[in-house]
Scaffold this active site. Structure first.
Site, PDB file in Angstrom:
ATOM      1  N   LYS A   1       0.832  -1.206   0.000  1.00  0.00           N
ATOM      2  CA  LYS A   1       0.000   0.000   0.000  1.00  0.00           C
ATOM      3  C   LYS A   1       0.867   1.256   0.000  1.00  0.00           C
ATOM      4  CE  LYS A   1      -3.768   2.528   0.539  1.00  0.00           C
ATOM      5  NZ  LYS A   1      -3.355   3.795   1.121  1.00  0.00           N
TER       6      LYS A   1
ATOM      7  N   GLU B   1       1.279   6.725  -6.729  1.00  0.00           N
ATOM      8  CA  GLU B   1       0.218   7.745  -6.842  1.00  0.00           C
ATOM      9  C   GLU B   1       0.830   9.140  -6.854  1.00  0.00           C
ATOM     10  OE1 GLU B   1      -2.905   9.355  -3.612  1.00  0.00           O
ATOM     11  OE2 GLU B   1      -3.117   7.213  -4.066  1.00  0.00           O
TER      12      GLU B   1
ATOM     13  N   SER C   1      40.653   1.566   3.525  1.00  0.00           N
ATOM     14  CA  SER C   1      39.479   1.564   4.421  1.00  0.00           C
ATOM     15  C   SER C   1      38.988   0.138   4.631  1.00  0.00           C
ATOM     16  CB  SER C   1      38.356   2.414   3.814  1.00  0.00           C
ATOM     17  OG  SER C   1      37.174   2.301   4.551  1.00  0.00           O
TER      18      SER C   1
END
Length: 484
Positions: free
Chosen positions: A185, A192, A479
């Site tokens: 949803k 939308e 790193s």
């Protein structure tokens, strides 16, 4: 013995009331409760008069009126209110009973509540409900997910009240585990946002580049609604542009250009950032609303900042055709990005999303309902493992055919000084996705230069990392982490 209800519903706002009446129309007996109990009485004496609806003035009374396993649907404000009601329900429900949250919950809250209720022996469904007040009353799109064992107990009720496609198939099916229902949803709402922004950009081009009056643009949208752009949002746009105020002037021209939002589009963009998915169009649609909210600043800036003079010109019919194609191509990008987010979430959370089924659930009843969705369902029916909608033959051909128009519209917008953030970002995404080499090689070199973040090489196997001492003074220590 008192009559037992098939399901209970808590929260008699407009959506809750309309869902109850919809259930009643389809033969289901519903018991209802609202924290303000006068709303229960007013509902029973008003629109629910003469129905089978049963009123309750406490949660204890509500749960006592339900058949086993007891099913209780919440239509209340998301967040803390749901948590409080869940705690109260736990005092009155037993193992195997089902709590359904039909509100606009954040999917992470849905996941949390699902785990909590399952730990207590209860079942949970988080159900996205789309279609607004009318959809709730006459047939919404329903997107249920959560405890799979709960679905057989809710299938008949939900599928009976859901909107139906032409062959009678309900716009409701099981979405997936945990918070999948509310996630779907959420993405629906994000799409939308994108659809609405794209339509607004098409309107802006016709209104201020082509100099068309609102009623003329209304006629264009009405025509588009009869072809591949057929959708609810195109339909209502035509209606809005044709509507006149009491003085006979176009109503749209009197509305302040400051857009609001309820946050679900922002949630979608945030989920994309967390998942590493380039949901560029929906993010730009959210940012466009943010920019519109700066009304006072924009008014002041308009008197200070220069831009090109907008001049109407060219063949109007050809430009309208180009705008139509640019709108359709951009719409395809929006859905392609939304489905990329679905795939990432499915992998991250172990959901088993039915991608074609989701498109079918959106075919009727919801705000983004459109004929276009049939093509998405067909794409995933043809290839359930489709990596991206853009490589499906239909969508590939549609975007390819629209490219010339799409690029002309983008260039026209830039030359005229008309902002087209959604269309621009859609085209940029397409061009980035279709490139087999991007300038990220330079970006990785920059990261390695200032932070020793390492890089991979095209002439060595993937997964091997390298560091260059770019200045001769950086040393050979790299790193300890690498994130693509």
């Amino acid at each position: 013995m008192s009559q037992k209800a098939d399901i209970g519903l808590i929260g008699l706002g407009v959506m809750g009331q309309n869902l109850v009446l919809n259930m009643n129309d389809h033969g289901h007996t519903v018991a209802v409760y609202n924290r303000t109990t006068s709303k229960v009485d007013a509902f029973l004496e008003g629109s629910a008069a003469g129905t089978r609806v049963i009123g309750a003035h406490s949660i204890a009374e509500l749960t006592g009126r339900l058949k086993s396993p007891r099913r209780v649907m919440l239509m209340i404000k998301a967040g803390k209110p749901v948590d409080l009601v869940v705690e109260e329900l736990l005092r009155h429900l037993d193992a195997g009973d089902i709590v359904i949250d039909g509100g606009n919950a954040n999917y992470k809250d849905s996941m949390r509540v699902a785990a909590y209720l399952e730990s207590k022996g209860l079942l949970y469904i988080g159900c996205g409900v789309s279609g607004g007040e009318e959809g709730a009353r006459r047939g919404p799109s329903l997107m249920p997910g959560g405890s799979k064992a709960a679905w057989p107990h809710m299938r008949e009720i939900f599928q009976s009240i859901a909107a139906k496609v032409a062959d009678g198939t309900p716009c409701c099916d099981w979405v997936g585990e945990s918070g999948a229902g509310h996630f779907v949803k959420m993405v629906h709402n994000g799409i939308e946002y994108g659809d609405m922004q794209l339509i607004c950009e098409a309107y802006d081009l016709m209104r201020f580049d082509l100099g068309m009056a609102p009623e003329e643009i209304s006629a264009v949208f009405s025509e588009w609604n009869r072809d591949k752009l057929n959708s609810f949002l195109i339909e209502i746009t035509a209606d809005i542009l044709a509507y006149r105020d009491t003085d006979g002037t176009p109503m749209v021209d009197k509305i302040l250009d400051r857009a609001g939002q309820k946050g679900t589009g922002k949630w979608t963009a945030m989920a994309a950032l967390e998942s590493g998915i380039p949901l560029t169009l929906i993010a730009e649609a959210v940012f466009a609303r943010f920019l519109s909210a700066l009304k006072e600043e924009r008014v002041a800036a308009a008197g200070i900042l220069a831009g090109p003079t907008v001049t109407s010109g060219g063949d109007r019919a050809n430009w309208i055709s180009d705008i139509r194609e640019a709108l359709y191509a951009s719409k395809i990008i929006s859905y392609a990005q939304g489905y990329m987010l679905f795939r990432a979430a499915s992998e991250a959370y172990g959901w088993h999303l039915n991608y074609g089924g989701i498109a079918l659930m959106w075919r009727e009843g919801c705000i983004i309902r459109a004929a276009f969705l049939d093509k998405i369902k067909a794409a995933f029916d043809g290839n359930p493992d489709l990596p991206n909608l853009l490589v499906d033959p239909y969508f590939r051909d549609q975007v390819q055919a629209a490219q010339g128009a799409w690029r002309r519209v983008a260039a026209r917008g830039a030359s005229q000084g008309l902002p087209l953030p959604a269309m621009f970002s859609a085209l940029a995404f397409y061009d980035g996705y279709r490139r087999d080499r991007l300038p990220a090689n330079l970006l990785q070199a920059q990261r390695d230069y200032f932070g020793a973040h390492t890089y991979e090489r095209v002439d060595r196997p993937r997964g091997e990392f390298f560091h260059t001492n770019w200045t001769g003074e950086g040393g050979g220590v790299a790193s300890g982490s690498y994130t693509a």
